[in-house]
Design an enzyme around this catalytic site. Structure first.
Site, PDB file in Angstrom:
ATOM      1  N   LYS A 136       0.831  -1.210   0.000  1.00 31.94           N
ATOM      2  CA  LYS A 136       0.000   0.000   0.000  1.00 31.94           C
ATOM      3  C   LYS A 136       0.867   1.262   0.000  1.00 31.94           C
ATOM      4  O   LYS A 136       1.620   1.501   0.932  1.00 31.94           O
ATOM      5  CB  LYS A 136      -0.887   0.052   1.250  1.00 31.94           C
ATOM      6  CG  LYS A 136      -1.893   1.201   1.161  1.00 31.94           C
ATOM      7  CD  LYS A 136      -2.464   1.599   2.499  1.00 31.94           C
ATOM      8  CE  LYS A 136      -1.723   2.710   3.173  1.00 31.94           C
ATOM      9  NZ  LYS A 136      -1.778   4.011   2.495  1.00 31.94           N
ATOM     10  N   GLY A 145       7.821   4.631   7.492  1.00 28.40           N
ATOM     11  CA  GLY A 145       6.964   5.783   7.776  1.00 28.40           C
ATOM     12  C   GLY A 145       7.347   6.416   9.089  1.00 28.40           C
ATOM     13  O   GLY A 145       8.495   6.315   9.528  1.00 28.40           O
ATOM     14  N   SER A 146       6.381   7.042   9.725  1.00 25.22           N
ATOM     15  CA  SER A 146       6.695   7.810  10.933  1.00 25.22           C
ATOM     16  C   SER A 146       6.867   6.900  12.149  1.00 25.22           C
ATOM     17  O   SER A 146       6.328   5.791  12.197  1.00 25.22           O
ATOM     18  CB  SER A 146       5.570   8.812  11.193  1.00 25.22           C
ATOM     19  OG  SER A 146       4.368   8.105  11.371  1.00 25.22           O
ATOM     20  N   THR A 147       7.592   7.389  13.119  1.00 24.30           N
ATOM     21  CA  THR A 147       7.805   6.639  14.358  1.00 24.30           C
ATOM     22  C   THR A 147       6.473   6.421  15.071  1.00 24.30           C
ATOM     23  O   THR A 147       6.231   5.351  15.634  1.00 24.30           O
ATOM     24  CB  THR A 147       8.817   7.390  15.249  1.00 24.30           C
ATOM     25  OG1 THR A 147      10.066   7.426  14.541  1.00 24.30           O
ATOM     26  CG2 THR A 147       9.022   6.704  16.588  1.00 24.30           C
ATOM     27  N   GLY A 182       4.778   3.601  13.431  1.00 27.69           N
ATOM     28  CA  GLY A 182       5.607   2.424  13.711  1.00 27.69           C
ATOM     29  C   GLY A 182       5.294   1.833  15.081  1.00 27.69           C
ATOM     30  O   GLY A 182       5.206   0.621  15.251  1.00 27.69           O
ATOM     31  N   GLU A 209      11.107   0.879   9.354  1.00 29.39           N
ATOM     32  CA  GLU A 209      12.054   1.951   8.997  1.00 29.39           C
ATOM     33  C   GLU A 209      11.353   3.259   9.328  1.00 29.39           C
ATOM     34  O   GLU A 209      10.408   3.643   8.639  1.00 29.39           O
ATOM     35  CB  GLU A 209      12.371   1.907   7.493  1.00 29.39           C
ATOM     36  CG  GLU A 209      12.904   0.579   6.995  1.00 29.39           C
ATOM     37  CD  GLU A 209      14.382   0.392   7.281  1.00 29.39           C
ATOM     38  OE1 GLU A 209      15.008   1.301   7.852  1.00 29.39           O
ATOM     39  OE2 GLU A 209      14.898  -0.686   6.942  1.00 29.39           O
ATOM     40  N   CYS A 216      14.058  10.656   5.321  1.00 31.52           N
ATOM     41  CA  CYS A 216      14.121  10.126   6.685  1.00 31.52           C
ATOM     42  C   CYS A 216      15.506  10.342   7.290  1.00 31.52           C
ATOM     43  O   CYS A 216      15.652  10.608   8.470  1.00 31.52           O
ATOM     44  CB  CYS A 216      13.773   8.658   6.672  1.00 31.52           C
ATOM     45  SG  CYS A 216      14.703   7.761   5.431  1.00 31.52           S
ATOM     46  N   GLU A 235      11.684  15.527  14.639  1.00 28.79           N
ATOM     47  CA  GLU A 235      11.816  15.459  13.181  1.00 28.79           C
ATOM     48  C   GLU A 235      10.850  16.448  12.534  1.00 28.79           C
ATOM     49  O   GLU A 235       9.652  16.430  12.811  1.00 28.79           O
ATOM     50  CB  GLU A 235      11.476  14.033  12.708  1.00 28.79           C
ATOM     51  CG  GLU A 235      11.709  13.850  11.217  1.00 28.79           C
ATOM     52  CD  GLU A 235      11.290  12.470  10.717  1.00 28.79           C
ATOM     53  OE1 GLU A 235      10.221  11.975  11.131  1.00 28.79           O
ATOM     54  OE2 GLU A 235      12.023  11.893   9.908  1.00 28.79           O
TER      55      GLU A 235
HETATM   56  P1  NAP Z   1       3.177   7.871   8.071  1.00 32.38           P
HETATM   57  O1  NAP Z   1       2.139   8.867   8.360  1.00 32.38           O
HETATM   58  O2  NAP Z   1       3.648   7.018   9.178  1.00 32.38           O
HETATM   59  O3  NAP Z   1       2.608   6.965   6.895  1.00 32.38           O
HETATM   60  C1  NAP Z   1       3.346   5.926   6.297  1.00 32.38           C
HETATM   61  C2  NAP Z   1       2.403   4.913   5.694  1.00 32.38           C
HETATM   62  O4  NAP Z   1       1.664   4.278   6.729  1.00 32.38           O
HETATM   63  C3  NAP Z   1       1.376   5.503   4.754  1.00 32.38           C
HETATM   64  O5  NAP Z   1       1.152   4.601   3.689  1.00 32.38           O
HETATM   65  C4  NAP Z   1       0.166   5.614   5.652  1.00 32.38           C
HETATM   66  O6  NAP Z   1      -1.040   5.619   4.937  1.00 32.38           O
HETATM   67  C5  NAP Z   1       0.285   4.362   6.477  1.00 32.38           C
HETATM   68  N1  NAP Z   1      -0.437   4.385   7.756  1.00 32.38           N
HETATM   69  C6  NAP Z   1      -0.938   5.449   8.440  1.00 32.38           C
HETATM   70  N2  NAP Z   1      -1.503   5.037   9.607  1.00 32.38           N
HETATM   71  C7  NAP Z   1      -1.357   3.696   9.657  1.00 32.38           C
HETATM   72  C8  NAP Z   1      -1.710   2.688  10.620  1.00 32.38           C
HETATM   73  N3  NAP Z   1      -2.331   2.983  11.752  1.00 32.38           N
HETATM   74  N4  NAP Z   1      -1.377   1.401  10.356  1.00 32.38           N
HETATM   75  C9  NAP Z   1      -0.726   1.075   9.224  1.00 32.38           C
HETATM   76  N5  NAP Z   1      -0.373   1.980   8.280  1.00 32.38           N
HETATM   77  C10 NAP Z   1      -0.669   3.273   8.488  1.00 32.38           C
HETATM   78  O7  NAP Z   1       4.471   8.513   7.473  1.00 32.38           O
HETATM   79  P2  NAP Z   1       4.564   9.542   6.282  1.00 32.38           P
HETATM   80  O8  NAP Z   1       4.103  10.851   6.819  1.00 32.38           O
HETATM   81  O9  NAP Z   1       3.915   9.003   5.067  1.00 32.38           O
HETATM   82  O10 NAP Z   1       6.128   9.557   5.989  1.00 32.38           O
HETATM   83  C11 NAP Z   1       7.020  10.335   6.687  1.00 32.38           C
HETATM   84  C12 NAP Z   1       7.770   9.545   7.738  1.00 32.38           C
HETATM   85  O11 NAP Z   1       8.395   8.418   7.163  1.00 32.38           O
HETATM   86  C13 NAP Z   1       8.882  10.326   8.377  1.00 32.38           C
HETATM   87  O12 NAP Z   1       8.856  10.168   9.774  1.00 32.38           O
HETATM   88  C14 NAP Z   1      10.137   9.704   7.818  1.00 32.38           C
HETATM   89  O13 NAP Z   1      11.270   9.847   8.602  1.00 32.38           O
HETATM   90  C15 NAP Z   1       9.732   8.306   7.632  1.00 32.38           C
HETATM   91  N6  NAP Z   1      10.550   7.610   6.642  1.00 32.38           N
HETATM   92  C16 NAP Z   1      11.482   6.711   7.084  1.00 32.38           C
HETATM   93  C17 NAP Z   1      12.311   6.047   6.191  1.00 32.38           C
HETATM   94  C18 NAP Z   1      13.320   5.058   6.668  1.00 32.38           C
HETATM   95  O14 NAP Z   1      13.813   4.301   5.859  1.00 32.38           O
HETATM   96  N7  NAP Z   1      13.651   5.016   7.926  1.00 32.38           N
HETATM   97  C19 NAP Z   1      12.196   6.301   4.823  1.00 32.38           C
HETATM   98  C20 NAP Z   1      11.254   7.233   4.403  1.00 32.38           C
HETATM   99  C21 NAP Z   1      10.430   7.880   5.326  1.00 32.38           C
HETATM  100  P3  NAP Z   1      -1.753   7.020   4.573  1.00 32.38           P
HETATM  101  O15 NAP Z   1      -0.826   7.771   3.695  1.00 32.38           O
HETATM  102  O16 NAP Z   1      -2.963   6.572   3.876  1.00 32.38           O
HETATM  103  O17 NAP Z   1      -2.008   7.703   5.880  1.00 32.38           O
END
Ligand code: NAP
Ligand code: MG
Length: 483
Positions: A188, A240-242, A245, A262, A296, A393
């Site tokens: 997804k 995604g976000s911590t 996670g 991640e 990230c 962050e």
């Molecule tokens: P996010 O809000 O955590 O969303 C990531 C993904 O998770 C999206 O597809 C989101 O769907 C989905 N999601 C949201 N709530 C969920 C839940 N309760 N259960 C399962 N999945 C859920 O993060 P983001 O704002 O898209 O991305 C930014 C973050 O990603 C930053 O904190 C960044 O540091 C981190 N990141 C880390 C890495 C790494 O390799 N460490 C790489 C890239 C990014 P929706 O979009 O539909 O809400």
């Protein structure tokens, strides 16, 4: 948008869009077919440069997730786990080749949908995404060599959830090793950047990959959680976000689902007084302004040795004047659009907070268009280790700058965050680099460079930046039972 500095004005050089093919409405890619969601709902994806609608995307609900997981399970049991490994590898190569042929189209769509500069999408995201498929295709029939004297077995069905900052690249990081190890997949993408994942579904269709081996479903809100909570999924791979996670880790506690997470970062970029300064300035700019700071592992905390701080800040400000902020499709653009209104709001909230905390702000002198989501490159000096803008962050083009005197001091400061994803060290001394790489609590430490990626090299974090590694053989082992 052009820089106010007359020396740095370029005529626009827009990448064409005539060669891209986009549908008005996208359905879900399940069991090798495009199916309508049983929710019957669609959501909009817009171009963050002009806020115009690009396409409508299907919202997958629980029933659709069930359908996708069932099709992945069936494909695993009947086809994919039975196929000779070299045949599996051929499909992965074929996907890589078609991606490569369509690289220009993928780059333009990525730039339109995410707001990242076309130059980055064209030179970094898409080639790296292709390279991940090429790299893992090579491993498919060599698992016994990757893990000598051990038996390898795939995990089964992998549920994969990715963010919006590197949409196609993150899809490649997830799908390629999973397939090479013999798993099937339900992926997804993030709500605001589903398009290149859907184009990848078209490529997968064209490659003739057996139905159900890769299922790509779109949605927001509850869709990701439905994947995480599905009882027939064996592994969750999440980037995604911590915050999310942590929710996932709680949700799978007590189940036998494997996971790699991640998560976020607040990485330190450390400049010593013997560093090649002009290169270091480029490293700072690349570390935090690259992809609007939507990285990230962005080098969002700069540490400069005290005796060169004034010089580095002066040079950095000078360099910031020449950064072109504007239309992501313009080949001159260095800093594109912020991915969404929500993210721009978060970044602006932190900028306000930084000023309130008493930090000194400097922003690139550029005009911001009325339409679209833009944030000028921003630096904060006079910050404390405890400042919120130093600890949290921001995920935008915002850099905090601190100084240090000794190696021990900078190690202590650099490690003093809840995160531990990456770090950069700039110095002429090899011994100092080796000293720091062992003491910095970061998954990746770059020396005299920043933001360098390779499919053969593992990537992942310490502490609240998550666990597990993607890339290289580590990334492969995350999709295998080893005995
Ligand atoms: P996010 O809000 O955590 O969303 C990531 C993904 O998770 C999206 O597809 C989101 O769907 C989905 N999601 C949201 N709530 C969920 C839940 N309760 N259960 C399962 N999945 C859920 O993060 P983001 O704002 O898209 O991305 C930014 C973050 O990603 C930053 O904190 C960044 O540091 C981190 N990141 C880390 C890495 C790494 O390799 N460490 C790489 C890239 C990014 P929706 O979009 O539909 O809400
Ligand atoms: Mg979009």
């Amino acid at each position: 948008m052009t820089s106010k500095n007359k020396n740095w004005e370029y005529s626009p050089s827009l990448e064409g869009t005539g060669h891209i093919k986009l549908k008005k409405k996208y359905d879900l890619f399940i069991n090798g077919k495009w199916v309508k969601s049983s929710s019957k709902k669609y959501f909009k994806t817009i171009n963050p440069n002009d806020e115009k609608l690009i396409a409508e995307i299907s919202h997958a609900n629980q029933k659709d997730v069930d359908l996708a997981v069932n099709s992945a399970r069936k494909a695993y049991d009947t086809v994919w786990s039975k196929m000779p490994a070299n045949e599996r590898g051929k499909y992965i190569y074929r996907i890589a080749r078609i991606m490569q042929e369509r690289a220009k189209e993928l780059a333009v769509i990525e730039s339109l949908d995410s707001g990242k500069p076309i130059r980055e999408a064209r030179d970094i995201d898409i080639p790296l995404a292709c390279n991940h498929f090429f790299y893992y295709a090579g491993w498919a029939d060599k698992l016994d060599y990757a893990f000598p004297n051990r038996k390898t077995k795939p995990l089964g069905v992998a549920g994969q959830i990715i963010p919006w900052n590197f949409p196609l690249l993150m899809a490649a990081w997830k799908i390629a090793p999973a397939l090479a190890a013999g798993n099937t997949v339900v992926l997804k993408p993030a709500e605001t950047t589903s398009l290149t994942a859907l184009k990848l579904a078209e490529i997968i269709e064209e490659s003739g990959l057996p139905a159900g081996v890769v299922n790509i479903i779109t949605g927001h809100g509850d869709t990701g959680a439905s994947i995480v909570n599905h009882p027939d999924i064996n592994k969750i791979a999440f980037t995604g976000s911590t915050g999310v996670g942590k929710i996932i880790q709680k949700a799978i506690a007590g189940t036998d689902k494997k996971a790699t997470l991640e998560l976020g970062g607040k990485s330190a970029n450390i400049i010593f007084d013997d560093a090649p300064l002009d290169q270091a300035i480029e490293g700072i700019v690349n570390g935090i302004f690259f992809n609007q700071g939507h990285v990230c592992c962005a080098g969002s905390r700069l540490f400069v040795q005290e005796n060169i701080a004034d010089k580095v800040i002066r040079k950095l400000k000078h360099r910031m004047k020449s950064l072109v902020v504007g239309n992501p499709l313009d080949k001159n653009t260095d800093v594109g659009a912020i991915n969404s209104k929500e993210q721009l709001h978060i970044i602006n909230k932190y900028i306000k907070l930084g000023k309130k905390e008493g930090a000194e702000i400097y922003q690139s002198e550029c005009s911001i268009p009325k339409k679209g989501f833009f944030c000028p490159p921003t630096i904060f000096t006079n910050v404390a280790q405890s400042s919120i803008i130093v600890q949290e962050e921001i995920f935008g083009p915002v850099l905090t700058i601190q100084t240090f005197r000794t190696v021990d001091e900078v190690i202590q400061k650099a490690n003093n965050t809840p995160f531990g994803l990456a770090a950069g060290v700039w110095t002429d001394k090899g011994s100092r680099i080796f000293n720091l790489t062992t003491k910095l609590k970061a998954g990746v430490v770059w020396a005299n460079t920043y933001n360098k990626f390779d499919p053969a090299s593992p990537f992942g974090g310490y502490k609240e930046s998550g666990f597990g590694r993607e890339g290289g053989m580590h990334g492969l082992s995350a999709y295998l039972k080893l005995s």
